[in-house]
Write an enzyme that holds these catalytic residues in place. Sequence first.
Site, PDB file in Angstrom:
ATOM      1  N   HIS A 239      41.992  50.117  50.353  1.00  0.00           N
ATOM      2  CA  HIS A 239      41.568  51.507  50.512  1.00  0.00           C
ATOM      3  C   HIS A 239      41.042  51.668  51.936  1.00  0.00           C
ATOM      4  CE1 HIS A 239      38.913  54.989  48.740  1.00  0.00           C
ATOM      5  NE2 HIS A 239      39.613  55.357  49.804  1.00  0.00           N
TER       6      HIS A 239
ATOM      7  N   THR B 135      35.198  54.492  44.272  1.00  0.00           N
ATOM      8  CA  THR B 135      35.836  55.729  43.817  1.00  0.00           C
ATOM      9  C   THR B 135      35.277  56.063  42.430  1.00  0.00           C
ATOM     10  OG1 THR B 135      37.778  54.831  44.892  1.00  0.00           O
ATOM     11  CG2 THR B 135      38.072  56.839  43.617  1.00  0.00           C
TER      12      THR B 135
ATOM     13  N   HIS C 143      40.645  50.343  37.605  1.00  0.00           N
ATOM     14  CA  HIS C 143      39.229  50.580  37.882  1.00  0.00           C
ATOM     15  C   HIS C 143      38.366  49.969  36.786  1.00  0.00           C
ATOM     16  CE1 HIS C 143      35.698  52.122  39.794  1.00  0.00           C
ATOM     17  NE2 HIS C 143      36.453  52.558  40.792  1.00  0.00           N
TER      18      HIS C 143
ATOM     19  N   HIS D 132      36.990  44.148  48.559  1.00  0.00           N
ATOM     20  CA  HIS D 132      35.679  43.478  48.477  1.00  0.00           C
ATOM     21  C   HIS D 132      35.564  42.314  49.445  1.00  0.00           C
ATOM     22  CE1 HIS D 132      34.319  45.968  45.256  1.00  0.00           C
ATOM     23  NE2 HIS D 132      35.483  45.802  44.660  1.00  0.00           N
TER      24      HIS D 132
ATOM     25  N   GLU E 245      48.051  56.849  38.586  1.00  0.00           N
ATOM     26  CA  GLU E 245      47.239  55.685  38.223  1.00  0.00           C
ATOM     27  C   GLU E 245      46.120  56.220  37.340  1.00  0.00           C
ATOM     28  OE1 GLU E 245      45.774  53.030  41.327  1.00  0.00           O
ATOM     29  OE2 GLU E 245      44.104  52.447  40.025  1.00  0.00           O
TER      30      GLU E 245
ATOM     31  N   ARG F 247      34.230  51.644  55.812  1.00  0.00           N
ATOM     32  CA  ARG F 247      33.119  50.770  55.406  1.00  0.00           C
ATOM     33  C   ARG F 247      33.594  49.352  55.074  1.00  0.00           C
ATOM     34  NH1 ARG F 247      31.457  53.215  49.574  1.00  0.00           N
ATOM     35  NH2 ARG F 247      31.295  55.114  50.802  1.00  0.00           N
TER      36      ARG F 247
ATOM     37  N   ARG G  11      39.210  53.711  54.026  1.00  0.00           N
ATOM     38  CA  ARG G  11      38.304  54.867  53.900  1.00  0.00           C
ATOM     39  C   ARG G  11      38.078  55.527  55.248  1.00  0.00           C
ATOM     40  NH1 ARG G  11      34.599  55.982  49.879  1.00  0.00           N
ATOM     41  NH2 ARG G  11      35.045  54.900  47.941  1.00  0.00           N
TER      42      ARG G  11
ATOM     43  N   ASN H 123      43.304  44.284  44.548  1.00  0.00           N
ATOM     44  CA  ASN H 123      42.616  45.058  45.582  1.00  0.00           C
ATOM     45  C   ASN H 123      41.695  44.094  46.348  1.00  0.00           C
ATOM     46  OD1 ASN H 123      40.440  46.526  46.800  1.00  0.00           O
ATOM     47  ND2 ASN H 123      41.113  48.327  45.673  1.00  0.00           N
TER      48      ASN H 123
ATOM     49  N   GLU I 256      45.526  52.825  49.383  1.00  0.00           N
ATOM     50  CA  GLU I 256      44.705  53.848  48.726  1.00  0.00           C
ATOM     51  C   GLU I 256      44.055  54.686  49.806  1.00  0.00           C
ATOM     52  OE1 GLU I 256      41.263  53.075  46.138  1.00  0.00           O
ATOM     53  OE2 GLU I 256      42.626  51.658  45.195  1.00  0.00           O
TER      54      GLU I 256
HETATM   55  N1  PXP Z   1      42.201  51.719  41.472  1.00  0.00           N
HETATM   56  C1  PXP Z   1      41.571  52.568  42.315  1.00  0.00           C
HETATM   57  C2  PXP Z   1      42.216  53.883  42.603  1.00  0.00           C
HETATM   58  C3  PXP Z   1      40.354  52.225  42.923  1.00  0.00           C
HETATM   59  O1  PXP Z   1      39.733  53.093  43.737  1.00  0.00           O
HETATM   60  C4  PXP Z   1      39.808  50.947  42.664  1.00  0.00           C
HETATM   61  C5  PXP Z   1      38.517  50.549  43.339  1.00  0.00           C
HETATM   62  O2  PXP Z   1      38.693  50.365  44.677  1.00  0.00           O
HETATM   63  C6  PXP Z   1      40.507  50.089  41.793  1.00  0.00           C
HETATM   64  C7  PXP Z   1      41.678  50.514  41.203  1.00  0.00           C
HETATM   65  C8  PXP Z   1      40.001  48.730  41.475  1.00  0.00           C
HETATM   66  O3  PXP Z   1      38.807  48.799  40.794  1.00  0.00           O
HETATM   67  P1  PXP Z   1      37.970  47.485  40.543  1.00  0.00           P
HETATM   68  O4  PXP Z   1      37.538  46.995  41.888  1.00  0.00           O
HETATM   69  O5  PXP Z   1      36.836  47.965  39.708  1.00  0.00           O
HETATM   70  O6  PXP Z   1      38.867  46.514  39.848  1.00  0.00           O
END
Ligand code: PXP
Length: 387
Positions: free
Chosen positions: A194, A252, A342, A161, A302, A200, A196, A158, A221
């Site tokens: 994601h 999330t 997550h 960030h 997921e 953001r 949004r 992902n 996402e």
């Molecule tokens: N899966 C989903 C559905 C999420 O919303 C996120 C966070 O954006 C992640 C996985 C990844 O989480 P993390 O950034 O804590 O690894």
Amino acid sequence: MPILLSSQHPHRSPVSLAWLHQAAEALLIITGRDEAELSLLLVNDAQMRELNRHYRGKDKSTNVLSFPQIGGDDPTGGYLLGDIVISLDTAVREAAEKGITAHSHCRTLLIHGLVHLLGLDHERSEEEYRLMLAQEDFLAQELKNTERRNGMINLAINVDHVATLRQARGGKEPDPVTAAGICELAGAGGIVVHLREDRRHIQDRDVRLLRELVKTKLNLEMGANEEIIKIALALKPDMITLVPEKRQELTTEGGLDVAGQKGKLKKVVAKFEKAGIPVSLFIDPAPVQVAAAREVGATFVEIHTGRYADATSDEIADREFELIAAAAESAYETDLRVNAGHGLNYLNTPRIAELGMIEELSIGHAVMTRAIFVGLDQAVREMLALL
Ligand code: PXP
């Protein structure tokens, strides 16, 4: 190669039955017994004690017992190897004492039971004891190799960030699109972003460019709102993951309440599936959510690993892990494909990755924070090495 697997344990198994089944199948292939029939029974300590007393005159429970099929030949032309019985109570207790996972210990017990069925017995002689140990080590290694070949978990990164850092200054750097390219070159099997409603971090321009650039798999996402649904249908990512979205949250927070909005989600899922875009639902590890995900026609779930990742003690982590294992198991058994994510990091990921039925892990924060110190390429490779 039928494996007859059943559990007489009165509680839900802390070990995935699907995983155990796969491991048993792989072991029969490794030992050249792929045509044989093996029965595998999971019991509790009281049931094991009764078996041990009845068949071996020992009035106590034990971790594993094997009962070779006398004669072996089945009238239908097959070959019956016999029965392996594992006490889950003892297996879980021993695993905790050894500081290993119940899955890993059950793998050892399964191998031990199988080596007995193949004719070796450590109680007969010192030489046979040594032979048995060598055979068990060999099978454990081969099973791991097979699992690695067959079931290596896909790592989807992902890159939200990276966009968050860019948005902090409102400029162009760092670019999440460049980050996605680096992740793929390092071996990631997918990219997740994601988009949004409040934009953001990830912007519309990012998803358009990522759709062009990503060679592995783009997982978008999103919340189930009309504007984003329209964008996603036009973009055609390789899959979408529906998540709950609140404006005030940092990330999330919980899973999607699929059970509480089946009518609405059924329509959204149908829209995407009709457009050829598989849908994953981000859910808490709860049986009711797994069943609802199946009902609304999702292809994937997921499983939210956040509570496991945030656990403040080993006991809580164990409890949360068991919920994840059970949810993954029941999703897999009902033909849902299973992802998880997550809060996963370099310490808590291997245990989740051991769950054989999980196809893909979605990881962002841990990889990006490590990337600040060691570089993105290395951070991705280090995570891949753990899988
Ligand atoms: N899966 C989903 C559905 C999420 O919303 C996120 C966070 O954006 C992640 C996985 C990844 O989480 P993390 O950034 O804590 O690894």
